[in-house]
Design an enzyme around this catalytic site. Structure first.
Site, short mmCIF file in Angstrom:
data_model
loop_
_atom_site.label_atom_id
_atom_site.label_comp_id
_atom_site.label_asym_id
_atom_site.label_seq_id
_atom_site.Cartn_x
_atom_site.Cartn_y
_atom_site.Cartn_z
CD GLU A 24 4.31 0.62 6.75
OE1 GLU A 24 5.21 0.80 7.59
OE2 GLU A 24 3.92 1.53 5.99
CG ASP B 89 -0.22 -0.06 2.53
OD1 ASP B 89 0.74 -0.84 2.63
OD2 ASP B 89 -0.58 0.68 3.46
#
Ligand SMILES: [Zn+2]
Length: 312
Positions: free
Chosen positions: A148, A80
């Site tokens: 994350e 991400d």
């Protein structure tokens, strides 16, 4: 034929995968497509791969000949990215690709958004290492996590039984020629302030003005915080504090920043002032700008009073 922006940049296969990844929208919580892409790619390439419920992807590559007895090593990155954009950008992070451009020796986004090198480049390195057949390495265990930049949901959901490695190299490191063997984690604070609204909307008396701070370079809240880039939020609040302590103004709206992981580049407030105060307030703003001595743009522009509901 499709033109690849990063075609001539080394290492070529890393840049190839980074450009492929950049085509896929992948804000935290929106990783289904990127996770499916990486998992599908690993399966197509005959690699042992797993995709778990949190959409983490785990890929294994056997040791190169002669390295079968070496300890396995884990490579970790997250798929991400932080989704930040300038206020005039029409980019939709839920469905648009990040457009790349090369500026001098920098790769950046062509559409006023974050680039996603954090941590797309880590994922790209993993894929390039998995693909290359003549590298000398022990057994590799690749872990690519989700969310994350927001909740660490991916990392928290990983099943440790899938791994044999006792050593991990974290590819989410921003400094060249350094290897990161751990991660510091992070904490967030959510502050809720009770707001009291007051009815002050007397159109004949007050004029509405928009005070905006822009033109700051921004950056990562962890990696760039010591570089003196300036935070649009802090600057706007300092300006408002100065104005409020010297003049009779009403504050009707503030908006600033878009992500807790990015240093704010833009901030704006809407204030109500008596028309005759305009020059004095302009002087205060200019004086403050002299003190702050920054090459940022601050503007105080008249705002249409009827264009927004000012008070509740
Ligand atoms: Zn990162």
């Amino acid at each position: 034929m499709e033109k690849r922006v990063l075609r001539d940049i080394q290492p070529q296969r890393v840049m190839y995968f980074f450009e492929e990844i950049s085509k896929i929208p992948r804000g935290s919580g929106n990783e289904k497509k990127i996770s499916d892409y990486i998992y599908g790619w690993a399966c197509e390439n005959g690699l042992e791969a797993y995709q778990d419920k949190a959409l983490n992807v785990i890929i294994k590559k056997p040791a190169a000949p002669g390295y079968e007895d070496s300890e396995p090593v884990m490579l970790q990155a997250h798929m991400d990215m932080v989704c930040e954009k300038n206020s005039d950008s029409f980019h939709d992070f839920s469905k648009d690709s990040v457009q790349l451009k090369i500026e001098g020796d920098m790769i950046s986004s062509a559409v006023g958004t974050t680039l996603g090198a954090d941590n797309g480049i880590g994922v790209a390195y993993c894929m390039a290492v998995l693909e290359k057949s003549d590298l000398k390495h022990p057994a590799l265990e690749i872990l690519l996590t989700t969310e994350e930049e927001s909740t660490f949901k991916g990392a928290l959901s990983v099943s440790p039984e899938l791994f044999q490695a006792k050593k991990l190299i974290n590819l989410d490191q921003a400094v060249e020629n350094q290897i990161l063997a751990g991660s510091c984690g992070g904490a967030g604070v959510k502050v809720l302030l009770p707001l009291e609204y007051e009815q002050v909307c007397k159109e004949k008396e007050y004029k509405a003005f928009q005070l905006s701070v822009s033109g700051l370079p921004g950056g990562h809240s962890g990696e760039d915080i010591d570089k003196g880039h300036g935070s649009a939020i802090s600057l706007l609040i300092r300006l408002l504090y100065e104005i409020k302590s010297r003049h009779n103004v009403q504050l009707s709206h503030v908006s600033a920043g878009t992500s807790r992981l990015a240093i704010s580049r833009e901030a704006e407030a809407e204030i109500l002032i008596y028309p005759e105060q305009q020059q004095e307030i302009q002087d205060t703003v200019e004086k403050m700008m002299g003190i702050l001595k920054m090459s940022i743009r601050v503007s105080l522009v008249i705002y249409r009073l009827d264009s927004r509901k000012l008070t509740d």
